[in-house]
Design an enzyme around this catalytic site. Structure first.
Site, short mmCIF file in Angstrom:
data_model
loop_
_atom_site.label_atom_id
_atom_site.label_comp_id
_atom_site.label_asym_id
_atom_site.label_seq_id
_atom_site.Cartn_x
_atom_site.Cartn_y
_atom_site.Cartn_z
N GLU A 35 6.57 16.12 -13.48
CA GLU A 35 5.29 16.72 -13.85
C GLU A 35 5.36 17.22 -15.29
OE1 GLU A 35 1.84 18.31 -14.61
OE2 GLU A 35 2.17 17.05 -12.83
N GLY A 49 -12.31 19.99 -2.06
CA GLY A 49 -12.91 19.92 -0.74
C GLY A 49 -12.10 19.00 0.15
N ARG A 108 -8.30 24.68 -6.16
CA ARG A 108 -7.32 23.60 -6.33
C ARG A 108 -5.94 24.20 -6.57
NH1 ARG A 108 -7.83 18.14 -8.42
NH2 ARG A 108 -5.89 17.43 -9.39
N TYR A 216 -30.97 19.20 -6.14
CA TYR A 216 -31.23 17.93 -6.83
C TYR A 216 -32.32 18.15 -7.87
CZ TYR A 216 -28.97 15.99 -2.62
OH TYR A 216 -28.10 15.72 -1.59
N ASP A 308 -6.47 9.25 -9.03
CA ASP A 308 -7.44 9.07 -10.11
C ASP A 308 -7.02 8.02 -11.12
OD1 ASP A 308 -9.10 10.94 -9.02
OD2 ASP A 308 -8.72 12.51 -10.51
N ALA A 321 -10.10 13.78 -3.85
CA ALA A 321 -8.79 14.24 -3.38
C ALA A 321 -8.42 13.60 -2.05
CB ALA A 321 -8.80 15.76 -3.24
#
Length: 471
Positions: A35, A49, A108, A216, A308, A321
């Site tokens: 990392e 989520g 996160r 919206y 991603d 995720a």
């Protein structure tokens, strides 16, 4: 499971990389995670989520219980429109009842902290390590870091996000070893049409824990999710004035986020809640361009990609995720199957390449469906054209009971870690909605919208149609 003589070098210690590390640990497959950041879980304002398709795999890894304690399960969502009309839907409650897992949101940072804390061998997670080069030969794969350290393994997995260095190195190797193997459109396929301010705010009066709001608007969408203690996770997604091609895409600062939220602070989200309330109660906030692309080539030689780095989508349907977790589950399941079926010893380069081919073959169609669903969601929620505006405002409220069915089909066809026991926690939806089709995008949207308009909007106008008369 007996230790096998194979090693995986994982570049990237975020959701995909840490999940894969847990999967490989449970299979006794040697690995290391590299990392680039100094810490695994920085606080940057992002939330995550977890839907049941992701929750089930996290349950298999013994992680879900820890994560669930940090959350307030969603039970109700509100959908709001600029004219003041709104309606509520029990989709989150229905999903929980059908699958045995709720939809949950959390920081996160807390998600990554939990994955790191629960990982048993911290020596295999190396932080503050920037990769400079990736090599692949018939005998092995190598990752060379900026300080000259070399990590050798049988497979290199690029789980290093949208700006993936491993992806660029894979392209370079492909162009060198097998000219034409990487289509030129791969390098210009990622585009940006939306920006996103995302943040976490302290509780706001009127936004109840366990609920969410989807607002919206024309050219804009605001999504809020209200977690444990009323903590508000939110996204302000705006359509840009032009389409950008990666890597020539906008870069944003916190000052840009402040400018956008200030310009729209009096914009109503739902009832008397305005964008200004989110901004004034902010604890942390960031702004980013929303890249979109589904790459056609996920692997070359001994290098594979996930998360991603291969399927970048907007946050509108909350599956980014969860898709990364599914990648890790399928890759590790195929790896375990290969090793148990072929016995001990290091697999050949040709066998590794077949494995990576199988990985993409297993995942691509579902990833494509979710990518297009997300792409459609971004444009539908921001009322990208007149048809989407009319369908969203006048049709969706009339078919609200079907919304959970659409989500249920996506969830039920989720992946699983094949070599670990299935969770006892479950629900009837896994069987009922599996292999029932995926609704969109395979039904052409123009045709689908025309049918909905005729069936639901025309009657509102007091008109008739041949389709209605025939029915």
């Amino acid at each position: 499971m007996e230790q096998q003589s194979l090693k995986v070098v994982i570049v990237g210690g975020s959701i995909a990389g840490l999940t894969l590390a847990h999967c490989l640990h449970r299979a006794n497959i040697d690995h290391v995670v590299l990392e680039k950041r100094a810490e695994i879980a920085p606080q940057e304002g992002a939330s995550i989520g977890i839907w049941p398709n992701g929750a089930r795999m996290l349950e298999q890894l013994g992680l879900y219980g820890e994560l669930e304690k940090l959350t307030e399960p969603l039970n109700l969502m509100h959908i709001a429109f600029p004219d003041g009309f709104s309606f509520e839907d029990l989709l989150p409650t229905t999903i929980n009842q059908r699958f045995g897992y709720p939809i949950i949101f959390l920081d996160r940072q807390k998600f990554l902290e939990t994955l790191y804390r629960k990982y048993p061998d911290k020596s295999k997670i190396v932080t503050n390590t920037r990769v400079a080069e990736v090599q692949s030969s018939e005998k092995c794969a190598r990752v060379i870091t900026e300080d000259g350290t070399m990590y050798e393994g049988d497979i290199v997995v690029g789980a290093d996000g949208v700006h993936s260095l491993v992806r660029r190195e894979m392209w370079k190797l492909g162009d060198s070893k097998q000219p034409g193997s990487v289509p030129s459109r791969e390098k210009t396929g990622m585009t940006v049409e939306y920006s996103c301010v995302y943040g976490i705010s302290s509780p706001i009066v009127g936004l109840r824990a366990g609920e969410s709001v989807n607002s919206y608007m024309d050219g804009m969408t605001v999504l809020t999710f209200h977690g444990k203690g009323g903590r508000v996770y939110w996204f302000l997604i705006q359509k840009l004035h032009q389409k950008y091609t990666y890597p020539n895409t906008p870069r944003y600062t916190v000052e840009d986020a402040e400018r956008l939220c200030t310009d729209h602070r009096d914009t109503t989200i739902w009832k008397d809640i305005r964008i200004g309330h989110l901004w004034d109660n902010r604890e942390v906030v960031s702004m980013t361009a929303l890249e979109e692309n589904l790459f056609a080539k996920w692997h070359f030689h001994r290098i594979g990609l996930m998360g991603d780095s291969i399927h970048k989508m907007t946050p509108n349907i909350g599956q980014g995720a969860n898709s990364a977790i599914e990648d890790a589950a399928v890759f590790s399941s195929l790896l375990v199957h290969m090793m148990t079926s072929e016995g001990p010893g290091r697999p050949s380069s040709a066998r590794i390449q077949r494995l990576l081919h199988d990985y993409q073959a297993c995942r691509y169609e579902r990833a494509e469906m979710i990518y297009h669903r997300s792409r459609f969601g971004a444009r539908f929620q921001s009322r990208d054209d007149a048809v989407k505006l009319i369908v969203g405002r006048y049709v969706v409220p009339r078919i609200r009971n079907r919304l959970a069915n659409i989500s249920s089909m996506l969830i039920a066809n989720g992946e699983i870690i094949q070599y670990l026991p299935f969770p006892k926690r479950s629900g009837p939806g896994w069987e009922k909605f599996r292999n029932k089709g995926e609704w969109m995008p395979y039904t052409p949207f123009a045709l689908f919208s025309a049918i909905l308009l005729v069936q639901h909007v025309v009657p509102l106008l007091g008109l008739t149609s041949p389709l209605l008369l025939a029915s």
